[in-house]
Design a protein around this motif. Structure first.
Motif, PDB file in Angstrom:
ATOM      1  N   PRO A 166       0.848  -1.319   0.034  1.00 49.32           N
ATOM      2  CA  PRO A 166       0.045  -0.234   0.004  1.00 49.32           C
ATOM      3  C   PRO A 166       0.937   1.286   0.143  1.00 49.32           C
ATOM      4  O   PRO A 166       0.539   2.239  -0.643  1.00 49.32           O
ATOM      5  CB  PRO A 166      -0.785   0.099   1.260  1.00 49.32           C
ATOM      6  N   VAL A 167       2.031   1.055   0.774  1.00 47.54           N
ATOM      7  CA  VAL A 167       2.886   2.434   0.862  1.00 47.54           C
ATOM      8  C   VAL A 167       3.560   2.690  -0.720  1.00 47.54           C
ATOM      9  O   VAL A 167       3.578   3.997  -1.057  1.00 47.54           O
ATOM     10  CB  VAL A 167       3.773   2.418   1.979  1.00 47.54           C
ATOM     11  N   MET A 169       2.691   1.944  -3.597  1.00 44.04           N
ATOM     12  CA  MET A 169       1.754   1.946  -4.570  1.00 44.04           C
ATOM     13  C   MET A 169       1.555   3.551  -5.195  1.00 44.04           C
ATOM     14  O   MET A 169       1.864   3.522  -6.667  1.00 44.04           O
ATOM     15  CB  MET A 169       0.153   1.665  -4.248  1.00 44.04           C
ATOM     16  N   PRO A 170       1.634   4.532  -4.667  1.00 42.76           N
ATOM     17  CA  PRO A 170       1.543   5.836  -5.199  1.00 42.76           C
ATOM     18  C   PRO A 170       2.743   5.998  -6.104  1.00 42.76           C
ATOM     19  O   PRO A 170       2.596   6.336  -7.279  1.00 42.76           O
ATOM     20  CB  PRO A 170       1.496   6.827  -4.110  1.00 42.76           C
ATOM     21  N   LEU A 173       2.532   3.756  -9.140  1.00 37.74           N
ATOM     22  CA  LEU A 173       1.626   4.414 -10.353  1.00 37.74           C
ATOM     23  C   LEU A 173       2.313   5.561 -11.081  1.00 37.74           C
ATOM     24  O   LEU A 173       2.201   5.538 -12.360  1.00 37.74           O
ATOM     25  CB  LEU A 173       0.408   4.613  -9.673  1.00 37.74           C
ATOM     26  N   ILE A 174       3.108   6.449 -10.436  1.00 38.02           N
ATOM     27  CA  ILE A 174       3.691   7.436 -11.003  1.00 38.02           C
ATOM     28  C   ILE A 174       4.796   7.010 -12.192  1.00 38.02           C
ATOM     29  O   ILE A 174       4.964   7.427 -13.274  1.00 38.02           O
ATOM     30  CB  ILE A 174       4.199   8.529 -10.019  1.00 38.02           C
TER      31      ILE A 174
END
Lengths: 219, 226
Positions: A166-167, A169-170, A173-174
């Motif tokens: 979860p950490v 993931m951002p 995606l970028i």
């Protein structure tokens, strides 16, 4: 003071690595065999979207594998010794720098092997390499913090994966967005927004680790 | 009786607000909208409200974790974990009501939409938080490490939810890609139900947290009465 502590700790990690050598060789072999497995199962990739996703999934797992060792390999008594001679901030920052170097080597190797086996899809190399380096930095910093958290528990490796996805993931995606642009006709200036976002993300992770790590450290 | 009301009036208020929002949510006039959304728009009073309640609970948990790290009072840690439990409960209800709604209006319960992915990652992160806590036996260590992950994950999630819609080419949800956000386009009639519903569920959330915290304290006391 902090800088010289960091310098010594990074040098210590590098020396330790060259002495033992199994960690880095193990992780390099892991990347190469994962790519080879996907080469055998995919045979030939024909579209850049698949190339992109596969590349970053392999990178993610390699990063989790590589960084998860950072706090476990040292015994509790040695960590107690570090506690008496250095500050916790120096420990976390030095681990991040060391992991960044490891991830940098790893990601460039991954790119070379992946391109050789899966075909060349990258159009804009400057953009792709800058995404790769910022990505390595991001993986290294956020996963170092997560591995510090996971190392304090009983089942370290399983937790490392669940806590980190979860950490990370951002970031992931970028990265996929930028590298997808580098696989088509994207330019560095056109993707400045995303590169800046990656940079910001790294800054946030480092700042938070700097503040929060001392609470993990003491027992 | 008088004393009872004095201490518990807010619980009664929460129950009344929710009863009001359920009744009025089904009865008030809602504007006619193009497309097949129709009367299913009333789900706004149940589905969207869940996310507000969830984020408030997770925010409370963040504040409690910060206070734990500054005071090392175990009470704050119990509040932090129980707020997360209640927040997850709202989150799961939000996913269920959302899937029902999506199945009706978009024809599929799950699509690749930034809001959906954000919700899924948020819930995954907090389940990971629960697993992390389960794997540490010692109480103070569990509280401290849990608090660190809670703060770290919350900040990353805020960043994630903030940047995700900008990365996507568009969203099926309103409020992205230049279309007006849900709340701004509500008419006065719907606001009269929407805001009380949010307040009601947040009050119920705090009530649930309070009950779970008390249960936790009793359980701890039974385990080692000194």
């Amino acid at each position: 003071m902090l800088l010289s502590e960091i310098k010594y700790l990074v040098l210590k990690d590098i020396k330790l690595e060259f002495k033992q050598r199994y960690a880095i060789n193990g992780i390099l072999l892991y990347v190469v065999s994962t790519i080879f497995v996907s080469y055998l199962s995919f045979a030939k990739i024909i579209d850049s979207a698949t190339w992109n996703s596969l590349f970053w999934i392999i990178m993610l797992f390699a990063a989790v594998n590589a960084v998860s060792k950072s706090f476990v390999q040292e015994s509790t008594s040695r960590q107690l010794y570090y506690y008496t001679v250095t500050s916790p901030q120096a420990i976390i920052l030095s681990k991040m720098i060391y992991n960044f170097m490891l991830m940098g080597v790893l990601s460039l190797l991954c790119l070379v092997v992946f391109t050789a086996l899966m075909g060349e899809f990258v159009v804009n190399y400057p953009l792709f390499i800058s995404a790769l380096l910022l990505g390595s930095f991001g993986f290294a910093s956020s996963l170092t913090m997560i591995s510090a958290i996971a190392s304090r528990t009983n089942n370290n490796f399983a937790l490392m994966a669940i806590l980190s996805f979860p950490v990370v993931m951002p970031l992931l995606l970028i990265l996929m967005k930028v590298s997808a642009a580098a696989l088509s006709a994207g330019t560095v200036s056109g993707n400045m927004k995303f590169l800046a976002a990656l940079f910001m993300l790294n800054a946030i992770v480092i700042a938070m680790s700097y503040i929060l790590f001392p609470y993990l450290w003491r027992d | 009786m008088n004393n009872f009301l004095k201490n518990n009036w807010w619980k009664l208020l929460g129950v009344l607000l929710i009863l009001y929002s359920i009744t009025a949510g089904f009865l008030i006039d809602i504007p006619k909208v193009e497309g097949n959304i129709g009367e299913s728009m009333r789900n706004l009073f149940f589905h969207v409200v869940m996310w507000f309640a969830m984020m408030v609970m997770f925010g409370t948990s963040l504040v409690r974790s910060l206070r734990y790290l500054s005071t090392f009072d175990i009470k704050h840690d119990v509040y932090a974990i129980q707020s997360v439990n209640v927040g997850l409960f709202f989150g799961i209800l939000g996913i269920i009501t959302g899937m029902e709604w999506a199945n009706f209006t978009w024809g599929t319960p799950w699509t690749n939409d930034p809001q959906l992915n954000g919700a899924a990652i948020t819930i995954l992160a907090y389940f990971a938080y629960l697993v992390l806590r389960r794997s540490i036996d010692e109480e103070n260590k569990r509280a401290r490490i849990g608090a660190v992950y809670n703060i770290f994950a919350f900040v990353m999630l805020i960043v994630f939810i903030g940047i995700l819609p900008k990365l996507a080419s568009g969203s099926l949800h309103p409020g992205a890609g230049g279309s007006p956000s849900t709340v701004n386009s509500l008419n006065a009639n719907m606001r009269m139900v929407f805001y009380p519903a949010i307040a009601g569920w947040i009050i119920i959330g705090y009530w649930l947290t309070g009950i779970r915290v008390k249960m936790d304290f009793i359980r701890q006391h039974l385990d080692n009465p000194e």
